[in-house]
Design a protein around this motif. Structure first.
Motif, PDB file in Angstrom:
ATOM      1  N   GLY A 199       0.820  -1.211   0.000  1.00 50.31           N
ATOM      2  CA  GLY A 199       0.000   0.000   0.000  1.00 50.31           C
ATOM      3  C   GLY A 199       0.852   1.258   0.000  1.00 50.31           C
ATOM      4  O   GLY A 199       0.553   2.232  -0.677  1.00 50.31           O
ATOM      5  N   GLY A 200       1.919   1.251   0.794  1.00 54.31           N
ATOM      6  CA  GLY A 200       2.893   2.335   0.754  1.00 54.31           C
ATOM      7  C   GLY A 200       2.384   3.695   1.175  1.00 54.31           C
ATOM      8  O   GLY A 200       2.757   4.708   0.566  1.00 54.31           O
ATOM      9  N   CYS A 201       1.549   3.777   2.213  1.00 56.85           N
ATOM     10  CA  CYS A 201       1.107   5.090   2.696  1.00 56.85           C
ATOM     11  C   CYS A 201       2.327   5.901   3.135  1.00 56.85           C
ATOM     12  O   CYS A 201       3.232   5.385   3.782  1.00 56.85           O
ATOM     13  N   ASN A 202       2.332   7.182   2.801  1.00 56.66           N
ATOM     14  CA  ASN A 202       3.521   8.006   3.039  1.00 56.66           C
ATOM     15  C   ASN A 202       3.816   8.260   4.508  1.00 56.66           C
ATOM     16  O   ASN A 202       4.951   8.566   4.868  1.00 56.66           O
ATOM     17  N   PHE A 203       2.812   8.143   5.367  1.00 58.11           N
ATOM     18  CA  PHE A 203       3.024   8.420   6.785  1.00 58.11           C
ATOM     19  C   PHE A 203       3.393   7.153   7.566  1.00 58.11           C
ATOM     20  O   PHE A 203       3.582   7.195   8.773  1.00 58.11           O
ATOM     21  N   CYS A 204       3.491   6.031   6.882  1.00 62.60           N
ATOM     22  CA  CYS A 204       3.660   4.738   7.548  1.00 62.60           C
ATOM     23  C   CYS A 204       5.111   4.285   7.512  1.00 62.60           C
ATOM     24  O   CYS A 204       5.831   4.498   6.534  1.00 62.60           O
ATOM     25  N   ALA A 205       5.541   3.594   8.570  1.00 66.24           N
ATOM     26  CA  ALA A 205       6.913   3.110   8.683  1.00 66.24           C
ATOM     27  C   ALA A 205       7.118   1.754   8.021  1.00 66.24           C
ATOM     28  O   ALA A 205       8.258   1.336   7.804  1.00 66.24           O
ATOM     29  N   ILE A 206       6.047   1.066   7.682  1.00 67.12           N
ATOM     30  CA  ILE A 206       6.173  -0.323   7.237  1.00 67.12           C
ATOM     31  C   ILE A 206       7.011  -0.451   5.975  1.00 67.12           C
ATOM     32  O   ILE A 206       7.821  -1.370   5.832  1.00 67.12           O
ATOM     33  N   ALA A 207       6.846   0.475   5.039  1.00 69.67           N
ATOM     34  CA  ALA A 207       7.541   0.363   3.753  1.00 69.67           C
ATOM     35  C   ALA A 207       9.051   0.324   3.910  1.00 69.67           C
ATOM     36  O   ALA A 207       9.738  -0.359   3.149  1.00 69.67           O
TER      37      ALA A 207
END
Length: 648
Positions: free
Chosen positions: A309-317
């Protein structure tokens, strides 16, 4: 002797050990459950034949806790815990939190600020020659020079401040075993320079060929444009299939980040989750009331890793990666069956999910060979990629088989559903089953905002995607005769959001009949794309300027608008509406957000009088004009209220 790993000298000696191979120092209370990084890394090492002692939340004012195990044979492993210690301690308003969910009894203050640095420096002082390896979310997300929200400044790589030998970033299972084996074989830690998913400092003369370099710490500290460019390079190279050796100069030395470790294969992931976790906190915490963090995860199951998904506020990526891997159906079902033998289990599995619950495999056929798309291109936003593979059949089958296990009453999916991905599935079977069997009255989803401008900055799909999902969800709920609701996660003050967008969000909530009790302000955490936008005021991939609300008062107004209905927010909402020129939303009509106070009521009367006098002088036909702009769903700004067809 219990089956937890030893947390004291006495427990170590009960096992017959005189010296551990590793001492794992952690900022959390010890919970032996695979939702916690400490548990996974220590159990993986144990399965590889190593002796690991755990030093949980040591008192940093005393040396004794750090010396109780003596010097470990191979080295110290240091982590701040499951959450960055600064995020754990402070709200977005930089106020001290009152509860630590990762500490026994919820007590705050059992770990220091910047725990990785503090623990590592103490160990370096006490054991100057011992290898020190740092990891976990705090180290992983601070591996390069990074903007620190609490200092409001750019800090160097955490490896420099920690004075550690090696930083292991990402999930760490591959790295930790390879490093352990090489240390056990007698290789000095300073010679371990080729393990994927690690960072170290070196002289430039030691660099191998084929590296990529981003702007130095000194340059990104002084120049925001350089910072944004460096962030784009770091993000692009954070791919297990295409990433290069990446270097960043820090003074006279060079920080070296090897390419990311490849994600665990399905068989490897199954093995990690089959290790002998006790699946709860250490008994020593029972008298303190237990550890709150276990409540949500003890009877939940993680079936996947990574998120495309790659949301910009997320650390997962940049931590787990955008490559999705998942456990086999047999592994997940075996874990569910084991739960039924736990005396604390009441028949309810709280969640079967992960970073994104309904992802089970790669986003497209060429992902593992060619890597993920670069320069901010995403699989789902702003519109879905034509090559995206959409398939819920395996996930649906797992949930169906889990429902049939004796002793299980209900299986819930509480959060993590990517609704825009679900919208793309032409087969409605999983959606039907989700609504019928797996919603516990409320399903949490994350539209995050209603402004397409803000959503684009977030890396999320447009609001039309949520609208489509919402309609289908309530239609299916009605068909089965249940009362179930969507609970949307919403965020204020994200880059791209000004007062106009915040007002649009308030109107969205009013239209939906939603009155959120909690508000999530954008929190600039290290290494996320959104944090780069917040600090630099530009998109790192395009270098285009983006509006950022950094003034605390404006952020307070944006936050208050989401809860416009609370009396204590009236003055902030009034101020925001006036500042944005939205006087039309102040009043007593159904379209209004807030009632006027005495001062505002007088100002409204004066405005109407002035507008009336102005209209009387105008040659245009008289008619009551409506100031401001149309609600959030309007395509164009309004020039005024449409004329009535009825003759006056």
């Amino acid at each position: 002797m219990n089956d937890f790993l030893p947390i004291s000298r006495a427990e170590m000696e009960e096992r017959g050990w005189t010296q551990p191979d590793f001492v794992y120092i952690c900022g959390d209370s010890y919970i032996d459950h695979p939702s916690f990084g400490c548990a996974i890394i220590t159990r993986v090492l144990e399965s590889a034949g190593y002796k690991v002692a755990i030093l949980s939340q040591p008192d940093v004012e005393e040396d004794a806790p750090f010396t109780q195990f003596g010097r470990p044979r191979l080295g110290f492993l240091i982590s701040a815990g499951n959450v960055d210690s600064m995020v754990n301690h402070y709200t977005v308003a930089k106020k001290r939190r009152t509860t630590d969910f990762y500490t026994a009894g919820g007590v705050m203050g059992k770990r220091p600020d910047r725990a990785t640095i503090v623990y590592s420096n103490i160990v370096r002082r006490l054991y100057p020659e011992a290898p020190i390896l740092i990891g976990g979310v705090e180290a992983s997300m601070r591996r390069f020079a990074h903007y620190d929200y609490w200092d409001n400044a750019v800090r160097p790589s955490i490896l420099q401040d920690a004075k550690a030998d090696l930083l292991l970033y990402g999930m760490g299972e591959h790295q930790i075993v390879e490093v352990a084996d090489r240390l056990a074989a007698g290789e000095p830690v300073t010679a371990i320079r080729d393990v994927r998913g690690t960072c170290y400092f070196a002289d430039r003369s030691e660099l191998p060929d084929g590296y990529v370099e981003c702007a130095s710490f000194e340059k990104v500290r002084e120049n925001k444009r350089s910072y944004a460019k460096a962030q784009a390079i770091q993000y692009n190279e954070c791919d297990c299939a295409t990433g290069h050796l990446l270097v960043q100069k820090h003074g006279d030395r060079v920080l070296v980040a090897t390419p990311p470790s490849r994600p665990l294969a399905r068989e490897e992931l199954d093995r990690v989750y089959s290790l002998p976790y006790q699946r709860t906190y250490h008994p020593v915490y029972e008298a303190l009331g237990g550890v709150p963090a276990i409540v949500e995860v003890e009877f939940s199951i993680i079936h996947n890793r990574g998120c495309f998904g790659g949301c910009n506020f997320c650390a997962i990526a940049v931590h787990q990666g955008r490559h999705v891997t998942s456990r086999s159906a047999e592994s997940v079902l075996e874990e569910a069956e084991r739960m039924t033998h736990n005396p604390r289990f009441k028949g309810y599995i709280h969640d079967v999910g992960g970073p994104t619950a309904n992802f089970r495999g790669p986003s497209c056929d060429g992902q593992l060979e060619r890597g993920m798309c670069k320069n901010g291109r995403k699989c789902l936003a702003p519109t879905p990629c034509p090559k995206l593979k959409v398939d819920h059949r395996e996930y649906d089958d797992i949930l169906e088989r889990m429902r049939r296990i004796p002793g299980i009453k209900k299986v819930f999916v509480r959060s993590g559903i990517r609704f825009d991905y679900l919208n793309l599935d032409r087969d409605q079977t999983f959606f039907d089953h989700l609504v019928k069997y797996h919603v516990s009255g409320q399903l949490k989803v994350a539209p995050e905002n209603c402004s397409d401008r803000v959503l684009r900055a977030m890396g999320k799909p447009g609001i039309a995607s949520y609208r489509k999902f919402q309609r289908a969800f309530y239609q299916k709920t009605k068909q089965i005769g249940k009362k179930q609701y969507l609970v949307p996660y919403l965020m204020s003050s994200h880059p791209g959001s000004g007062l106009k967008e915040a007002i649009d969000l308030a109107l969205f909530l009013k239209e939906e009949g939603l009155r959120p009790q909690q508000v999530q302000d954008f929190y600039p955490t290290p290494f996320s794309i959104s944090t780069c936008m917040y600090y630099t005021g530009m998109d790192p991939f395009t270098l285009e300027e983006i509006y950022v609300a950094t003034d605390p008062h404006e952020k307070a107004m944006q936050r208050a608008l989401i809860q416009y209905f609370l009396p204590q927010n009236q003055q902030l909402v009034l101020e925001a509406l006036k500042r944005a020129g939205r006087w039309d939303l102040i009043g007593f009509g159904p379209e209004c957000l807030v009632k006027p106070d005495a001062k505002t009521a007088a100002a409204l009367r004066a405005r109407r009088q002035a507008q009336g006098e102005k209209r009387g002088q105008s040659r245009r036909p008289a008619g009551r004009q409506k100031g401001g702009r149309e609600p959030w769903h309007s395509a164009k700004p309004s020039a005024g209220r449409p004329k009535s067809k009825k003759k006056r």
